[in-house]
Enzyme design. Structure first.
Site, short mmCIF file in Angstrom:
data_model
loop_
_atom_site.label_atom_id
_atom_site.label_comp_id
_atom_site.label_asym_id
_atom_site.label_seq_id
_atom_site.Cartn_x
_atom_site.Cartn_y
_atom_site.Cartn_z
N ASP A 154 0.81 -1.22 0.00
CA ASP A 154 0.00 0.00 0.00
C ASP A 154 0.85 1.28 0.00
O ASP A 154 1.88 1.34 0.67
CB ASP A 154 -0.91 -0.04 1.25
CG ASP A 154 -2.16 0.78 1.07
OD1 ASP A 154 -2.36 1.33 -0.03
OD2 ASP A 154 -2.94 0.87 2.04
N GLU A 198 -3.12 -0.32 -8.44
CA GLU A 198 -4.01 0.79 -8.06
C GLU A 198 -3.24 2.10 -8.05
O GLU A 198 -2.09 2.15 -7.62
CB GLU A 198 -4.62 0.53 -6.67
CG GLU A 198 -5.41 1.72 -6.15
CD GLU A 198 -6.32 1.39 -4.99
OE1 GLU A 198 -7.04 0.37 -5.05
OE2 GLU A 198 -6.31 2.16 -4.01
#
Ligand SMILES: [Zn+2]
Length: 378
Positions: free
Chosen positions: A77, A186
């Site tokens: 992340d 992402e």
């Protein structure tokens, strides 16, 4: 098995303690969501003192113990630089979230036309203006058009604001593609100063497609405040309309999901997302799991909880610097009633933001207690 989840609706469960996965498995079983059981940012790893490998190993242990046999993902992340990538690839991560926020030019929203013109001169204005300045009909998300004076201000602002960030995301994608064949990718701009308008979202997605970036999700910065571990702060009616427009952009392209970061405790927003986003959805949470773990302490180890709370008050001003949070120390509840203290907005944010300090100082004690009480977390 660990695998990319592609366009399946998905839900990310960050677990900073390395103990919460059994609870996450219980929560996701029987739903349509494919889970991400390992999800930690570079910032979280720095604060918890864990490596990408440890995070994945902790999740794997619980996945094996619970005999979870459907696909699940591991999210590296908020990767900011190409140097952040290799340890996550080596540990077997399947989902890579690129945060090009440092390359977003936040002043583009307020720059004068003169400044904007200077800034776009360094970007490929001729090509992009030919591509994006359309005279035909409005879309739900708006359109880039020339003003009566012939200025193309909205396109200039979008290019200046996101142009370099898009380039950076594309170079992160190319680097990752050299190291790995299949992965979820992402792009998140959720931690920038100003919201991403639906038109800017359209521009970002369109540019990424044009540059050959195959992405599975995109996280705009939505209007209002999405703070960690507390409900949405802002006008829900305005957000409702905005989320619908973002969903229209996503279905226009049809090849990626909308992603909500800081999704913990956004109970008033979930119904709106379900209404507008449908299947094209990814949600990230982490704060709730940590705070609910602390709730276990309020019942069974209140002394340790109070020590963590005292440390939180001490560390809050320093630790909050990398977060967008509104809680104030002088607004904390006057009495420390447990466990209801954990339902207070200010106490939740203070406890949440200082998780790194708490784990550094009390991590071993905490884990020992949670191991003992693990049955309560299931
Ligand atoms: Zn985020």
């Amino acid at each position: 098995m660990l695998a990319p989840l592609a366009l399946t609706p998905s839900f990310g469960f960050g677990d900073r303690l390395g103990l919460a996965t059994p609870g996450h498995i219980a929560a996701v079983r029987g739903t349509k969501f494919a889970p991400i059981f390992a999800q930690q940012s570079v910032r979280e790893n720095a604060r918890t003192g864990r490596t990408p490998q440890q995070v994945i190993d902790d999740a794997k242990r619980s996945v094996d113990a619970a005999k979870w046999d459907a696909p699940w993902g591991a999210d590296a992340d908020h990767l900011k630089t190409v140097e952040d990538i290799p340890p996550f690839v080596e540990a077997g991560y399947t989902f890579f979230t690129i945060d090009p926020g440092e390359h977003v030019d936040n002043s583009a929203d307020t720059d004068s036309l003169e400044i904007l013109k200077q800034k776009v001169a360094n970007l490929n204005w001729d090509e992009l203006s030919a591509l994006y300045l359309k005279e035909d009909g409005d879309q739900v998300w708006g359109k880039f058009a020339k003003s009566p004076k012939g200025e193309a201000e909205s396109l200039m602002r979008a290019m200046v604001k996101y142009g370099r960030a898009i380039q950076h995301a594309a170079s992160m994608f190319r680097r990752l593609s050299q190291m790995k064949d299949e992965f979820d990718f992402e792009i998140s701009v959720d931690e920038t100063d100003s919201p991403t308008t639906p038109l800017e979202h359209f521009f970002i997605a369109s540019e990424l497609v044009r540059l050959g970036v195959r992405f599975t999700s995109l996280a705009p910065r939505f209007i209002g405040r999405f703070e960690k571990g507390v409900d949405y702060i802002g006008d829900l009616n305005v957000l409702d309309i905005e989320l619908e427009k973002h969903a229209a952009v996503t279905s226009h392209f049809g090849n990626y999901k909308l992603s909500l970061h800081s999704g913990s405790d956004k109970f008033s927003v979930y119904p709106l997302m379900a209404k507008h986003w449908g299947e094209r959805i990814h949600v990230k949470t982490a704060g709730t799991s940590y705070l609910e773990a602390l709730r276990v302490l309020t019942k069974h180890e209140p002394d340790l909880f109070m020590k963590i709370y005292a440390l939180g008050r001490e560390r809050y001003e320093a630790d909050k610097k990398t977060y967008h949070v509104l809680a104030e120390l002088n607004k904390l509840p006057k009495t420390n009633d447990l466990p209801s203290l954990l339902d207070d907005f200010h106490a939740r944010e203070v406890l949440h933001v200082t998780f790194g300090s708490a784990l550094t100082q009390f991590g071993i004690e905490l884990k020992a207690h949670f191991d003992k009480h693990l049955s309560l977390l299931k």
